[in-house]
Write an enzyme that holds these catalytic residues in place. Structure first.
Site, PDB file in Angstrom:
ATOM      1  N   HIS A  67      -3.765   4.208  -6.627  1.00 34.36           N
ATOM      2  CA  HIS A  67      -3.287   5.284  -5.744  1.00 34.36           C
ATOM      3  C   HIS A  67      -1.851   4.895  -5.384  1.00 34.36           C
ATOM      4  CE1 HIS A  67      -2.483   7.899  -2.494  1.00 34.36           C
ATOM      5  NE2 HIS A  67      -2.577   6.964  -1.563  1.00 34.36           N
ATOM      6  N   CYS A 110      -6.812  10.490   0.667  1.00 35.29           N
ATOM      7  CA  CYS A 110      -6.423  10.426  -0.753  1.00 35.29           C
ATOM      8  C   CYS A 110      -7.591  10.064  -1.674  1.00 35.29           C
ATOM      9  CB  CYS A 110      -5.291   9.422  -0.937  1.00 35.29           C
ATOM     10  SG  CYS A 110      -3.855   9.846   0.021  1.00 35.29           S
ATOM     11  N   GLU A 166      -6.489  17.277   1.675  1.00 36.80           N
ATOM     12  CA  GLU A 166      -6.447  16.968   3.102  1.00 36.80           C
ATOM     13  C   GLU A 166      -5.399  17.858   3.777  1.00 36.80           C
ATOM     14  OE1 GLU A 166      -4.434  13.112   4.078  1.00 36.80           O
ATOM     15  OE2 GLU A 166      -4.768  12.750   1.949  1.00 36.80           O
TER      16      GLU A 166
HETATM   17  P1  HMG Z   1       9.319   0.907   7.117  1.00 35.52           P
HETATM   18  O1  HMG Z   1       9.087   0.335   8.466  1.00 35.52           O
HETATM   19  O2  HMG Z   1      10.439   1.848   6.972  1.00 35.52           O
HETATM   20  O3  HMG Z   1       9.562  -0.133   6.009  1.00 35.52           O
HETATM   21  O4  HMG Z   1       7.947   1.621   6.653  1.00 35.52           O
HETATM   22  P2  HMG Z   1       9.836  -1.717   6.046  1.00 35.52           P
HETATM   23  O5  HMG Z   1      10.864  -2.060   7.080  1.00 35.52           O
HETATM   24  O6  HMG Z   1       8.530  -2.433   6.106  1.00 35.52           O
HETATM   25  O7  HMG Z   1      10.461  -1.881   4.594  1.00 35.52           O
HETATM   26  C1  HMG Z   1       9.772  -1.489   3.467  1.00 35.52           C
HETATM   27  C2  HMG Z   1      10.145  -2.446   2.361  1.00 35.52           C
HETATM   28  O8  HMG Z   1      11.528  -2.270   2.029  1.00 35.52           O
HETATM   29  C3  HMG Z   1       9.998  -3.918   2.727  1.00 35.52           C
HETATM   30  O9  HMG Z   1       9.499  -4.594   1.585  1.00 35.52           O
HETATM   31  C4  HMG Z   1      11.412  -4.367   2.995  1.00 35.52           C
HETATM   32  O10 HMG Z   1      11.628  -5.760   2.807  1.00 35.52           O
HETATM   33  C5  HMG Z   1      12.151  -3.554   1.954  1.00 35.52           C
HETATM   34  P3  HMG Z   1       8.082  -5.342   1.638  1.00 35.52           P
HETATM   35  O11 HMG Z   1       8.131  -6.311   2.732  1.00 35.52           O
HETATM   36  O12 HMG Z   1       7.061  -4.271   1.933  1.00 35.52           O
HETATM   37  O13 HMG Z   1       7.938  -5.934   0.279  1.00 35.52           O
HETATM   38  N1  HMG Z   1      13.598  -3.389   2.229  1.00 35.52           N
HETATM   39  C6  HMG Z   1      14.548  -3.453   1.270  1.00 35.52           C
HETATM   40  N2  HMG Z   1      14.477  -3.689  -0.054  1.00 35.52           N
HETATM   41  C7  HMG Z   1      15.643  -3.674  -0.768  1.00 35.52           C
HETATM   42  N3  HMG Z   1      16.858  -3.469  -0.201  1.00 35.52           N
HETATM   43  C8  HMG Z   1      16.973  -3.247   1.124  1.00 35.52           C
HETATM   44  C9  HMG Z   1      15.793  -3.239   1.918  1.00 35.52           C
HETATM   45  N4  HMG Z   1      15.532  -3.032   3.228  1.00 35.52           N
HETATM   46  C10 HMG Z   1      14.183  -3.139   3.402  1.00 35.52           C
HETATM   47  N5  HMG Z   1      18.177  -3.040   1.677  1.00 35.52           N
HETATM   48  C11 HMG Z   1       6.129   2.444   5.379  1.00 35.52           C
HETATM   49  C12 HMG Z   1       7.443   1.692   5.344  1.00 35.52           C
HETATM   50  C13 HMG Z   1       5.540   2.515   4.006  1.00 35.52           C
HETATM   51  C14 HMG Z   1       5.146   1.678   6.291  1.00 35.52           C
HETATM   52  C15 HMG Z   1       6.373   3.873   5.947  1.00 35.52           C
HETATM   53  O14 HMG Z   1       7.161   4.593   5.033  1.00 35.52           O
HETATM   54  C16 HMG Z   1       5.100   4.647   6.240  1.00 35.52           C
HETATM   55  O15 HMG Z   1       4.556   4.554   7.328  1.00 35.52           O
HETATM   56  N6  HMG Z   1       4.622   5.477   5.262  1.00 35.52           N
HETATM   57  C17 HMG Z   1       3.395   6.263   5.436  1.00 35.52           C
HETATM   58  C18 HMG Z   1       2.135   5.441   5.375  1.00 35.52           C
HETATM   59  C19 HMG Z   1       1.787   4.990   3.957  1.00 35.52           C
HETATM   60  O16 HMG Z   1       2.270   5.507   2.972  1.00 35.52           O
HETATM   61  N7  HMG Z   1       0.861   4.019   3.869  1.00 35.52           N
HETATM   62  C20 HMG Z   1       0.393   3.553   2.589  1.00 35.52           C
HETATM   63  C21 HMG Z   1      -0.990   2.915   2.675  1.00 35.52           C
HETATM   64  S1  HMG Z   1      -2.194   4.098   3.256  1.00 35.52           S
HETATM   65  C22 HMG Z   1      -2.441   5.101   1.862  1.00 35.52           C
HETATM   66  O17 HMG Z   1      -2.099   4.763   0.781  1.00 35.52           O
HETATM   67  C23 HMG Z   1      -3.076   6.426   2.117  1.00 35.52           C
HETATM   68  C24 HMG Z   1      -2.136   7.610   2.188  1.00 35.52           C
HETATM   69  O18 HMG Z   1      -1.735   8.006   0.887  1.00 35.52           O
HETATM   70  C25 HMG Z   1      -2.802   8.767   2.924  1.00 35.52           C
HETATM   71  C26 HMG Z   1      -4.183   9.207   2.489  1.00 35.52           C
HETATM   72  O19 HMG Z   1      -5.057   8.431   2.143  1.00 35.52           O
HETATM   73  O20 HMG Z   1      -4.403  10.426   2.585  1.00 35.52           O
HETATM   74  C27 HMG Z   1      -0.873   7.322   2.962  1.00 35.52           C
END
Ligand code: HMG
Length: 389
Positions: free
Chosen positions: A237, A114, A82
């Protein structure tokens, strides 16, 4: 359905020579390092230098595993990405020339986020099942995951390529049929043509990943009468390891404690490399497979369940059986050496590399070597053509 075994015979891998420690990134972004390490489940991420792109990464992943006989017997080259370098011409054609692959071959590129490599793998299976004279198919997954500096997705970046030689009587993983798949048009993650960074509805995308997993796992069970405990390992994945872990917890929610612990232990070995490399988009599931093969202690005959997800979105659940030579064949990808050769960047160095992008106005560029160990490099752009060495 073919009565012959068809599947993955060799696996190659490449990741750039530079990486960022996510504890350093956390400090620079004023975030608790445990959020990245535990909350996201990532330790490091690969950083792509200007002299590598998806074509060179694909060639660097493939070259070490392909013997002269393989190169002459491949009659289908599928390039899954991609992060393609051209709207028209397939990366598979560059790969064919750089690797000296058979020209009596179909060569093309496929894209569905992906999910692309899984589409390629299943297409390779169908091709070999339908064409008794065909010997070998090369499926290469190459991507760079870029969300942008100081974005929520920044911690889930990465870069790399996985190369798979698909044959009859495979020595690593025989693929099983039928599989279960589901697709639906949703806006969880996308990258418009004008942007070199992806857009993601972060939380929504994670919910969709888990929803698609539930749908295809349910469908797979209906179709095959398979039970959770028939599997020795479940692979996912891995955009970041925490999401794979959530997928595992969802699938094993009703299992007993012993089963849960067994799958969790296997999951941890299957994500060692992903923790260090980051998201390589369509190759991520297969990097997890490589991690399991090289770091786990499974035996031949073990049955693996694999969940592939590509945003947009397509999900597929499929299975494979480990073959008797899986250990020696998977060692062809020298991941340990690649990771040991990497140079750690400061956040400032990473930001500088991240901002170095290729010209988009047609101007000529010469790129001095940056990668010291790579067999293939991008040396510049001239006359609107990428130059490879
Ligand atoms: P964010 O807003 O930074 O994270 O975005 P958050 O506030 O939701 O926190 C993440 C986790 O960290 C949470 O845990 C928190 O509680 C924890 P959860 O509720 O999820 O269990 N946390 C802590 N843990 C320990 N100590 C601490 C602490 N503070 C918080 N101090 C997000 C996170 C992944 C959404 C962001 O990085 C993002 O947008 N990433 C890109 C999108 C992505 O990867 N999506 C995955 C699904 S889609 C997919 O897999 C396809 C893809 O590969 C693309 C394709 O297909 O080509 C992406």
């Amino acid at each position: 359905m073919s009565l012959e075994k068809i599947g993955i015979d060799k696996i190659g891998f490449y990741t750039p020579e530079f990486y960022l420690d996510l504890a350093d990134l956390a400090q620079a972004r004023a975030v608790d390092p445990n959020k990245f390490k535990i909350g996201i489940g990532q330790d490091e991420q690969a950083v792509l230098p200007l002299d590598q792109d998806v074509v060179t990464m694909a060639a660097n992943a493939s070259a070490p595993i392909l013997a002269p006989k393989d190169r002459s017997e491949i009659d289908l080259i599928i390039f899954a990405s991609e992060s393609g370098i051209d709207q028209s011409k397939a990366g598979a054609l560059y790969l064919q020339r750089l690797l000296g692959l058979n020209q009596s071959a179909r060569a093309f590129e496929i894209k569905e986020a992906c999910y692309g490599a899984t589409a390629g793998l299943q297409m390779a299976y169908d091709h070999l099942a339908a064409h008794p004279d065909s010997q070998k198919v090369l499926v290469v997954a190459a991507d760079v995951a870029r969300y942008g500096l100081e974005t929520a997705g920044e911690v889930t970046q990465g870069a790399g390529a996985v190369s798979m030689l698909v044959t009859r009587a495979p020595r690593i993983l025989a693929l099983s049929q039928p599989t279960a798949y589901f697709s639906e048009e949703i806006m969880d993650f996308w990258r418009p043509n004008y942007s070199d960074t992806a857009f993601a509805e972060g939380k929504y995308s994670t919910e969709q990943y888990l929803r698609f997993l539930e749908i295809v796992w349910h469908d797979y069970q209906q179709k095959t009468k398979t039970q959770l405990t028939d599997f020795a390992a479940l692979l996912f994945h891995i955009p970041f390891t925490k999401l794979g872990l959530k997928g595992l917890c969802q699938m094993t929610a009703d299992a007993d404690q012993e089963t849960k612990a067994r799958f969790l232990q296997v999951f941890e070995t299957a994500t060692i490399y992903n923790r260090q490399v980051g998201n390589i988009y369509t190759g991520s599931l297969y990097l997890s497979l490589l991690s399991l093969l090289q770091k786990g202690d499974l035996s031949a005959g073990a049955k693996l369940g694999l969940f592939s997800y590509g945003s947009g979105a397509v999900g597929e659940f499929f299975a494979g059986e480990l073959q008797s030579n899986f250990e020696s064949m998977s060692q062809l990808a020298d991941v340990e050496t690649l990771l040991a050769q990497r140079q750690k960047l400061t956040v400032a160095e990473y930001e500088r590399l991240f901002k170095q992008t290729l010209p988009i106005d047609g101007s000529t560029l010469t790129i001095d070597p940056i990668s010291q160990h790579a067999q293939f490099r991008l040396t510049g752009i001239s006359g609107h053509q990428r130059q490879y060495k």
